[in-house]
Design an enzyme around this catalytic site. Structure first.
Site, PDB file in Angstrom:
ATOM      1  N   GLY A  49      -4.131  -6.978 -14.171  1.00 50.72           N
ATOM      2  CA  GLY A  49      -3.967  -8.043 -13.202  1.00 50.72           C
ATOM      3  C   GLY A  49      -2.512  -8.105 -12.768  1.00 50.72           C
ATOM      4  O   GLY A  49      -1.615  -7.681 -13.515  1.00 50.72           O
ATOM      5  N   GLN A  54       5.071 -11.776  -9.118  1.00 55.19           N
ATOM      6  CA  GLN A  54       5.610 -10.793 -10.055  1.00 55.19           C
ATOM      7  C   GLN A  54       6.339  -9.658  -9.340  1.00 55.19           C
ATOM      8  O   GLN A  54       7.131  -8.942  -9.960  1.00 55.19           O
ATOM      9  CB  GLN A  54       4.499 -10.214 -10.937  1.00 55.19           C
ATOM     10  CG  GLN A  54       3.951 -11.234 -11.933  1.00 55.19           C
ATOM     11  CD  GLN A  54       2.884 -10.616 -12.811  1.00 55.19           C
ATOM     12  OE1 GLN A  54       1.732 -10.500 -12.406  1.00 55.19           O
ATOM     13  NE2 GLN A  54       3.252 -10.203 -14.008  1.00 55.19           N
ATOM     14  N   CYS A 103       1.941  -9.554 -20.780  1.00 58.24           N
ATOM     15  CA  CYS A 103       2.231  -9.769 -19.364  1.00 58.24           C
ATOM     16  C   CYS A 103       3.284  -8.760 -18.924  1.00 58.24           C
ATOM     17  O   CYS A 103       4.262  -8.535 -19.645  1.00 58.24           O
ATOM     18  CB  CYS A 103       2.747 -11.197 -19.165  1.00 58.24           C
ATOM     19  SG  CYS A 103       3.114 -11.591 -17.451  1.00 58.24           S
ATOM     20  N   LEU A 104       3.086  -8.174 -17.756  1.00 59.80           N
ATOM     21  CA  LEU A 104       4.049  -7.196 -17.244  1.00 59.80           C
ATOM     22  C   LEU A 104       5.416  -7.839 -17.016  1.00 59.80           C
ATOM     23  O   LEU A 104       6.430  -7.144 -17.003  1.00 59.80           O
ATOM     24  CB  LEU A 104       3.532  -6.555 -15.952  1.00 59.80           C
ATOM     25  CG  LEU A 104       2.212  -5.778 -16.077  1.00 59.80           C
ATOM     26  CD1 LEU A 104       1.782  -5.237 -14.722  1.00 59.80           C
ATOM     27  CD2 LEU A 104       2.309  -4.651 -17.095  1.00 59.80           C
ATOM     28  N   HIS A 145      -4.847 -16.506 -16.638  1.00 62.65           N
ATOM     29  CA  HIS A 145      -3.500 -15.929 -16.786  1.00 62.65           C
ATOM     30  C   HIS A 145      -2.906 -15.600 -15.411  1.00 62.65           C
ATOM     31  O   HIS A 145      -1.760 -15.970 -15.111  1.00 62.65           O
ATOM     32  CB  HIS A 145      -3.600 -14.660 -17.653  1.00 62.65           C
ATOM     33  CG  HIS A 145      -2.315 -13.903 -17.808  1.00 62.65           C
ATOM     34  ND1 HIS A 145      -1.720 -13.692 -19.029  1.00 62.65           N
ATOM     35  CD2 HIS A 145      -1.500 -13.310 -16.888  1.00 62.65           C
ATOM     36  CE1 HIS A 145      -0.591 -13.008 -18.854  1.00 62.65           C
ATOM     37  NE2 HIS A 145      -0.442 -12.753 -17.563  1.00 62.65           N
ATOM     38  N   GLU A 146      -3.685 -14.913 -14.572  1.00 63.39           N
ATOM     39  CA  GLU A 146      -3.152 -14.502 -13.260  1.00 63.39           C
ATOM     40  C   GLU A 146      -2.916 -15.703 -12.347  1.00 63.39           C
ATOM     41  O   GLU A 146      -1.902 -15.774 -11.646  1.00 63.39           O
ATOM     42  CB  GLU A 146      -4.090 -13.498 -12.584  1.00 63.39           C
ATOM     43  CG  GLU A 146      -4.219 -12.165 -13.305  1.00 63.39           C
ATOM     44  CD  GLU A 146      -2.882 -11.525 -13.654  1.00 63.39           C
ATOM     45  OE1 GLU A 146      -1.897 -11.686 -12.905  1.00 63.39           O
ATOM     46  OE2 GLU A 146      -2.809 -10.876 -14.718  1.00 63.39           O
ATOM     47  N   HIS A 149       0.296 -17.622 -12.806  1.00 63.63           N
ATOM     48  CA  HIS A 149       1.486 -17.059 -12.147  1.00 63.63           C
ATOM     49  C   HIS A 149       1.724 -17.699 -10.777  1.00 63.63           C
ATOM     50  O   HIS A 149       2.869 -17.824 -10.339  1.00 63.63           O
ATOM     51  CB  HIS A 149       1.319 -15.549 -11.941  1.00 63.63           C
ATOM     52  CG  HIS A 149       1.633 -14.719 -13.147  1.00 63.63           C
ATOM     53  ND1 HIS A 149       2.880 -14.684 -13.717  1.00 63.63           N
ATOM     54  CD2 HIS A 149       0.872 -13.866 -13.881  1.00 63.63           C
ATOM     55  CE1 HIS A 149       2.873 -13.852 -14.756  1.00 63.63           C
ATOM     56  NE2 HIS A 149       1.660 -13.336 -14.878  1.00 63.63           N
TER      57      HIS A 149
HETATM   58 ZN    ZN Z   1       1.164 -11.983 -16.373  1.00 62.21          ZN
END
Ligand code: ZN
Length: 182
Positions: A49, A54, A103-104, A145-146, A149
């Site tokens: 995701g 991000q 998470c990235l 989670h997404e 953001h």
């Molecule tokens: Zn994330």
């Protein structure tokens, strides 16, 4: 199309609420490029995701894809690429479930997060069609989670038990039998 740099925790943009997209923005050629860039970046970073903030875009867009070839998430339902625009999330079951998340934008760490187990997400797709998904289990956590953001939140905000925030190396050493998310 290009792979973008993923912003890391500490960048103020990751803590801002994103703006909704207008119909004109959704129908613009720039939108298609943005989605392609997000998709390429997510695949390059081996995530499932990615949210627009991000990569530095303060707009309410996230993508989620559970690839067919992924062995890492073998017990999880596979999905095609889902493009989520201007989402609205409703909790259908407050009962909490916990998964290990990564998470990235928080590279190198894993944390155990509890979230509501069943949700409904209403959103627009790239064709401006209204979509409604009812999600439970792992996918419910991935969407939460997404979507977090897009409202300036990171998974670490939800970790109740701070002893369950670990480096990846220790995660694989001590907890790797359990699910994790990126
Ligand atoms: Zn994330």
């Amino acid at each position: 199309m290009s792979i973008k740099k993923v912003l890391r925790m500490g960048h103020p943009l990751l803590r801002k609420k994103c703006d909704q997209l207008t119909e004109q923005e959704i129908r613009s050629p720039e939108m298609k490029t943005l989605i392609q860039d997000m998709h390429e970046t997510m695949k390059a970073e081996r995530g499932i995701g990615l949210a627009a903030p991000q990569i530095g875009i303060n707009k309410q867009i996230a993508i989620i894809e559970m690839p067919q070839e992924s062995e890492r998430y073998e017990e999880v339902e596979k999905t095609p690429l889902i493009i989520v625009i201007n989402p609205k999330l409703t909790i259908l079951d407050e009962k909490q479930q916990g998964y290990w998340e990564g998470c990235l934008s928080v590279p190198g760490l894993r944390g155990f997060v509890k979230r509501p187990r069943k949700i409904k997400v209403e959103f627009l797709d790239i064709e401006m069609e209204k979509q409604v998904l009812t999600l439970e289990g792992f996918l419910a956590t991935v969407f939460q989670h997404e979507l977090d953001h897009l409202f300036g939140r990171l998974y670490i905000d939800h970790i109740e038990d701070k002893t369950l925030l670990t480096y990846e190396e220790e995660f694989y050493q001590f907890y790797s039998e359990q699910d994790s998310i990126e």
